[in-house]
Scaffold this motif. Structure first.
Motif, mmCIF file in Angstrom:
data_model
loop_
_atom_site.group_PDB
_atom_site.id
_atom_site.type_symbol
_atom_site.label_atom_id
_atom_site.label_comp_id
_atom_site.label_asym_id
_atom_site.label_seq_id
_atom_site.Cartn_x
_atom_site.Cartn_y
_atom_site.Cartn_z
ATOM 1 N N LYS A 133 0.834 -1.206 0.000
ATOM 2 C CA LYS A 133 0.000 0.000 0.000
ATOM 3 C C LYS A 133 0.872 1.260 0.000
ATOM 4 O O LYS A 133 0.379 2.372 0.187
ATOM 5 C CB LYS A 133 -0.912 0.014 1.237
ATOM 6 N N ASN A 165 -4.764 4.961 -9.629
ATOM 7 C CA ASN A 165 -6.165 5.370 -9.601
ATOM 8 C C ASN A 165 -6.711 5.510 -8.180
ATOM 9 O O ASN A 165 -7.743 6.121 -7.973
ATOM 10 C CB ASN A 165 -7.001 4.355 -10.384
ATOM 11 N N SER A 166 -5.992 4.954 -7.200
ATOM 12 C CA SER A 166 -6.494 5.005 -5.827
ATOM 13 C C SER A 166 -6.232 6.364 -5.168
ATOM 14 O O SER A 166 -6.720 6.625 -4.081
ATOM 15 C CB SER A 166 -5.876 3.886 -4.990
ATOM 16 N N SER A 167 -5.424 7.217 -5.835
ATOM 17 C CA SER A 167 -5.234 8.571 -5.292
ATOM 18 C C SER A 167 -6.211 9.526 -5.985
ATOM 19 O O SER A 167 -6.740 9.213 -7.042
ATOM 20 C CB SER A 167 -3.787 9.017 -5.494
ATOM 21 N N ASN A 168 -6.427 10.689 -5.362
ATOM 22 C CA ASN A 168 -7.357 11.656 -5.959
ATOM 23 C C ASN A 168 -6.750 12.404 -7.136
ATOM 24 O O ASN A 168 -7.451 12.968 -7.956
ATOM 25 C CB ASN A 168 -7.803 12.672 -4.910
ATOM 26 N N SER A 196 -4.226 0.510 -11.003
ATOM 27 C CA SER A 196 -5.120 0.555 -9.840
ATOM 28 C C SER A 196 -4.457 1.317 -8.695
ATOM 29 O O SER A 196 -5.139 2.015 -7.940
ATOM 30 C CB SER A 196 -5.602 -0.840 -9.447
ATOM 31 N N LYS A 197 -3.126 1.225 -8.569
ATOM 32 C CA LYS A 197 -2.427 2.023 -7.554
ATOM 33 C C LYS A 197 -2.553 3.520 -7.863
ATOM 34 O O LYS A 197 -2.859 4.332 -6.995
ATOM 35 C CB LYS A 197 -0.949 1.645 -7.507
ATOM 36 N N SER A 255 3.094 4.484 -0.978
ATOM 37 C CA SER A 255 2.769 5.521 -1.971
ATOM 38 C C SER A 255 3.861 5.629 -3.038
ATOM 39 O O SER A 255 3.627 6.185 -4.114
ATOM 40 C CB SER A 255 2.558 6.868 -1.283
ATOM 41 N N ASP A 300 -12.961 4.380 -17.105
ATOM 42 C CA ASP A 300 -12.694 5.628 -16.379
ATOM 43 C C ASP A 300 -13.364 6.838 -17.030
ATOM 44 O O ASP A 300 -13.905 7.708 -16.346
ATOM 45 C CB ASP A 300 -11.184 5.847 -16.277
#
Ligand code: MG
Ligand code: MG
Ligand code: ZN
Length: 355
Positions: A197, A233-236, A230-231, A199, A281
């Motif tokens: 997980k 995309n998990s941030s804003n 997917s990593k 960053s 998306d």
């Protein structure tokens, strides 16, 4: 009259207020930039027939052609063409991130970082090889791998996957850059990469250059693409990622058509993964192109039902033929037509202004 004025004022401020919310909630597009090294139209054709007459490229919206000559050579190398696409300026063969009058250039990846984008680099070569390096390195010679690794260690790409681990810790200057890159979590397997997980993640797939698919290369590029997307995309924040099918070029240098087609087929799966993400998306530009053609390949025969192709190479080096550009998503229409490879940078940069 007084009442009307109040309402007009109130309505105007309401419009401004709503407008602010609307603009803030609209992100700049994500950009997925895929480079098939040495992937001319014939490599695509051969790979498509070898793949059962099918490629993800058939689903793209616009197609263009890119002129690949460098500032000092009719036939480019990967450093000059990588630099042209990543910075918008032609330069001399072998040079990365510096133009022909010695001015250091900012790459599209670095411009995206300035705009608050998350970034990633994936390659089936080492991470210090010319194509990925053209997005972060500033060197006169692409072969200064230890210097390129040093520059990369001071860069801040969020996620990276590629070979070349040795350039970071088995060095003539005795430095251990992996230790110095303490903001990164380093992973050693696909499972670890997927689960982490962190960053900022570094995944060195091999000590030096990764082997080919024919030699059983591990870590399929489409899986790496899916995990990395997917990593990101998990941030804003929006993201920029460059994914290279590095070894289509090496197969063509070796004049080995099955090396070319197997590398294309893996790259094609990564393109499909990128395209599937973009379709879902709705705010992701996908651009697929090559830095140049390799081998002067001509496709002379084959049998679709048997997924067999037969071709002849004209050179062990690169050729100067134009290469196709495929685009999908926001601003994709700007990639149609015929233009210099430097225009690709400008079109990618223009995409950042779309809100
Ligand atoms: Mg190349
Ligand atoms: Mg390359
Ligand atoms: Zn090459």
């Amino acid at each position: 009259m007084k009442m009307n004025k109040f309402y007009i004022k109130f309505n105007l401020s309401l419009i401004f207020f709503l407008n602010t919310i609307f603009v803030c909630s609209q992100d700049s597009p994500n950009i997925i930039f895929l480079i098939g090294d040495g992937m001319g139209l014939t490599q695509i054709s051969a790979g498509m027939y070898a793949n059962g007459n099918s490629t993800a490229l058939e689903e793209f919206e616009y197609i263009g052609l890119s002129k690949t000559t460098s500032s000092n050579s009719f036939v480019t190398d990967s450093a000059a063409s990588g630099t042209a696409m990543s910075t918008g300026e032609k330069t001399l063969n072998k040079v990365l991130g510096i133009n022909s009058i010695n001015v250091t250039l900012k790459s599209i990846l670095e411009i995206c970082q300035d705009e608050g984008y998350k970034t990633a680099l994936l390659a089936t070569s080492s991470i210090v090889h010319a194509t990925p390096a053209s997005f972060y390195a500033k060197v006169i010679s692409r072969y200064e791998y230890e210097d390129i690794a040093l520059q990369f260690s001071k860069h801040s790409v969020d996620f990276f996957v590629g070979g070349g681990r040795n350039y970071f810790y088995k060095r003539t200057d005795g430095k251990n850059l992996i230790k110095e890159m303490d903001s990164y979590t380093f992973v050693k397997s696909m499972e670890e990469y997927n689960k982490s997980k962190a960053s900022k993640i570094g995944f060195f797939t091999y000590d030096l250059e990764p082997p080919s698919i024919l030699e059983n290369r591990k870590f399929p590029l489409d899986q790496l693409t899916k995990i990395t997307l997917s990593k990101l995309n998990s941030s804003n924040a929006p993201f920029f990622i460059m994914i290279e099918g590095s070894q289509i070029d090496w197969g063509a240098h070796a004049n080995n058509l099955s090396y070319v087609t197997t590398e294309f087929i893996e790259f094609n799966s990564a393109i499909q993964a990128a395209l599937d993400f973009a379709k879902k998306d709705g705010n992701t530009l996908v651009v697929v192109t090559a830095d140049h053609e390799t081998g002067g390949l001509a496709l002379l025969g084959g049998k679709i039902s048997q997924k067999k192709v037969y071709g002849k190479f004209n050179t062990k080096g690169h050729s100067a033929t134009m290469v196709p550009v495929f685009s999908y998503g926001p601003n994709s229409e700007s990639f149609k037509g015929i233009y210099e490879n430097t225009a690709i940078f400008k079109k990618l940069e223009n995409t950042l202004d779309i809100k």
